[in-house]
Motif scaffolding. Structure first.
Motif, PDB file in Angstrom:
ATOM      1  N   ASP A  25      49.972  36.995  36.475  1.00  0.00           N
ATOM      2  CA  ASP A  25      51.049  36.194  37.071  1.00  0.00           C
ATOM      3  C   ASP A  25      52.065  35.701  36.058  1.00  0.00           C
ATOM      4  O   ASP A  25      52.918  34.872  36.384  1.00  0.00           O
ATOM      5  N   SER A  40      52.491  22.173  39.974  1.00  0.00           N
ATOM      6  CA  SER A  40      51.131  22.080  39.431  1.00  0.00           C
ATOM      7  C   SER A  40      50.148  22.898  40.249  1.00  0.00           C
ATOM      8  O   SER A  40      49.202  23.474  39.715  1.00  0.00           O
ATOM      9  N   ASP A  41      50.372  22.989  41.591  1.00  0.00           N
ATOM     10  CA  ASP A  41      49.457  23.768  42.411  1.00  0.00           C
ATOM     11  C   ASP A  41      49.590  25.269  42.124  1.00  0.00           C
ATOM     12  O   ASP A  41      48.621  26.023  42.253  1.00  0.00           O
ATOM     13  N   GLN A  42      50.800  25.710  41.684  1.00  0.00           N
ATOM     14  CA  GLN A  42      50.969  27.105  41.299  1.00  0.00           C
ATOM     15  C   GLN A  42      50.155  27.421  40.049  1.00  0.00           C
ATOM     16  O   GLN A  42      49.546  28.475  39.937  1.00  0.00           O
ATOM     17  N   ALA A  44      47.448  25.790  39.065  1.00  0.00           N
ATOM     18  CA  ALA A  44      46.024  25.679  39.377  1.00  0.00           C
ATOM     19  C   ALA A  44      45.498  26.943  40.041  1.00  0.00           C
ATOM     20  O   ALA A  44      44.358  27.355  39.809  1.00  0.00           O
ATOM     21  N   GLY A  45      46.334  27.593  40.846  1.00  0.00           N
ATOM     22  CA  GLY A  45      45.871  28.763  41.585  1.00  0.00           C
ATOM     23  C   GLY A  45      46.223  30.091  40.943  1.00  0.00           C
ATOM     24  O   GLY A  45      45.918  31.150  41.499  1.00  0.00           O
ATOM     25  N   ALA A  46      46.838  30.062  39.757  1.00  0.00           N
ATOM     26  CA  ALA A  46      47.297  31.298  39.120  1.00  0.00           C
ATOM     27  C   ALA A  46      46.176  31.971  38.346  1.00  0.00           C
ATOM     28  O   ALA A  46      45.235  31.324  37.878  1.00  0.00           O
ATOM     29  N   THR A  47      46.305  33.293  38.228  1.00  0.00           N
ATOM     30  CA  THR A  47      45.347  34.042  37.396  1.00  0.00           C
ATOM     31  C   THR A  47      45.807  34.097  35.943  1.00  0.00           C
ATOM     32  O   THR A  47      45.042  34.513  35.084  1.00  0.00           O
TER      33      THR A  47
END
Length: 348
Positions: A25, A40-42, A44-47
């Motif tokens: 990503d 911040s949620d992007q 947290a969920g990124a590879t």
């Protein structure tokens, strides 16, 4: 924590909101960071891994700026972003006002060759070349005539204390001597900006201390703008004019050694400084009084304004009550009183 203490107009190197992502990503997250829409949620969920997170720093001309943190904190990646040996994912990096991220590959090669010096933990000396050949090599790459480059190399060899060993090969030198060759080589091009990435960490403790002393001597003569990386807090407070502490890719505090120790910004910084003796951190300049223009009968010597209180204390001897304080240029800038030193030492 952004660095607001060094005005950009007086800065040699400026980082503005620099990010570096690694992983699938990385490109998408870099674009979001550049656009200011990264959430911040992007993250947290990124590879992807954010090796450098939103770093803003201003490094002043002539200062030794130390970047420190534990292994994996992002300090080496950040420094490689500063020179574009690693391409930042987002942000701006200004060197003497020039945006390095807008520079062509050809321009970046020219900047690294002519304006930046680099010393790494791995000495990376060329084994088939002598000390003279290794130190002169960057100038040979620049196309400098042999007589001129060897004269410059000999000057640098003398500066780092290796005169008489210019015809030795790397295998014939000790680890500390090899590191001196690496330092001389990086200085041969007369860099405006000097990067040192844990240059002494592979050395034995006694040699390491010797090399720190040598580094401080060189800086007093050359007054280079330096970015110095270390994971050793004692080394950071001994060498640095200012320190940036990194954790998980982000800068959590920037300040002088005194500010870092006496006013840690986070619990993480407090852990770094918890067992540090104040007298080993606070510089003479912070405790000295203005000079009155006389030496006085109770003045027993002199001390650098960059020395620590712990280094200055033994200079008083049995009877003296004050020391003259001198700056890098040898000018008297203050007086250090024994009473004030004693009070600081009593604080532990």
């Amino acid at each position: 924590m952004p660095d607001t203490e060094a005005p950009e107009a007086a800065a040699k190197l400026v980082c503005r909101s620099v990010w570096k992502f690694f992983g699938p990503d990385a490109e998408r997250l870099g674009k979001a960071a550049d656009a200011g829409t990264l959430r911040s949620d992007q993250l947290a969920g990124a590879t992807a891994v954010a090796a450098v997170r939103d770093v803003s720093l201003s490094i002043r001309e002539g200062e030794c700026f130390v970047i420190m943190g534990l292994s994996g904190s992002g300090k080496s990646t950040l420094v490689r972003c500063m020179s574009r040996l690693v391409e930042p994912s987002a942000g701006e990096i200004l060197f003497d006002g020039e945006n390095l991220l807008a520079a062509s590959d050809r321009r970046m090669i020219e900047i690294r060759r002519r304006h930046m010096g680099m010393v790494f933990q791995n000495f990376a000396l060329l084994p088939h070349l002598t000390v003279l050949g290794n130190v002169a090599f960057p100038l040979e790459v620049q196309g400098v005539a042999r007589a001129r480059r060897e004269a410059r190399a000999m000057e640098m060899i003398g500066l780092v204390g290796l005169s008489g060993r210019e015809h030795f090969f790397p295998r014939e030198l000790s680890g500390g001597q090899q590191q001196r060759v690496g330092i001389a080589r990086s200085l041969a091009v007369e860099p405006d900006l000097w990067f040192l990435d844990e240059p002494f960490s592979a050395l034995d403790p006694l040699i390491r201390r010797e090399m720190q002393d040598e580094f401080m001597r060189l800086q007093s003569v050359l007054k280079k703008t330096i970015v110095f990386i270390t994971h050793d807090f004692d080394e950071a407070i001994r060498l640095g004019d200012r320190i940036a502490i990194m954790k998980d890719g982000a800068v959590v505090q920037v300040g002088t050694p005194e500010e870092i120790v006496l006013a840690p910004a986070t619990d993480y910084v407090s852990e770094f400084t918890r067992n540090v003796t104040r007298a080993k951190v606070v510089k003479v300049a912070a405790l000295s009084s203005p000079a009155d223009g006389t030496t006085g009968g109770d003045t027993v010597g002199e001390v650098s304004d960059r020395a620590t209180i712990a280094e200055a204390a033994p200079l008083f001897g049995q009877a003296g009550t004050r020391l003259l304080v001198k700056d890098r240029d040898g000018s008297i800038v203050g007086v250090l009183e024994r009473e004030r030193v004693s009070a600081m030492m009593m604080q532990g």
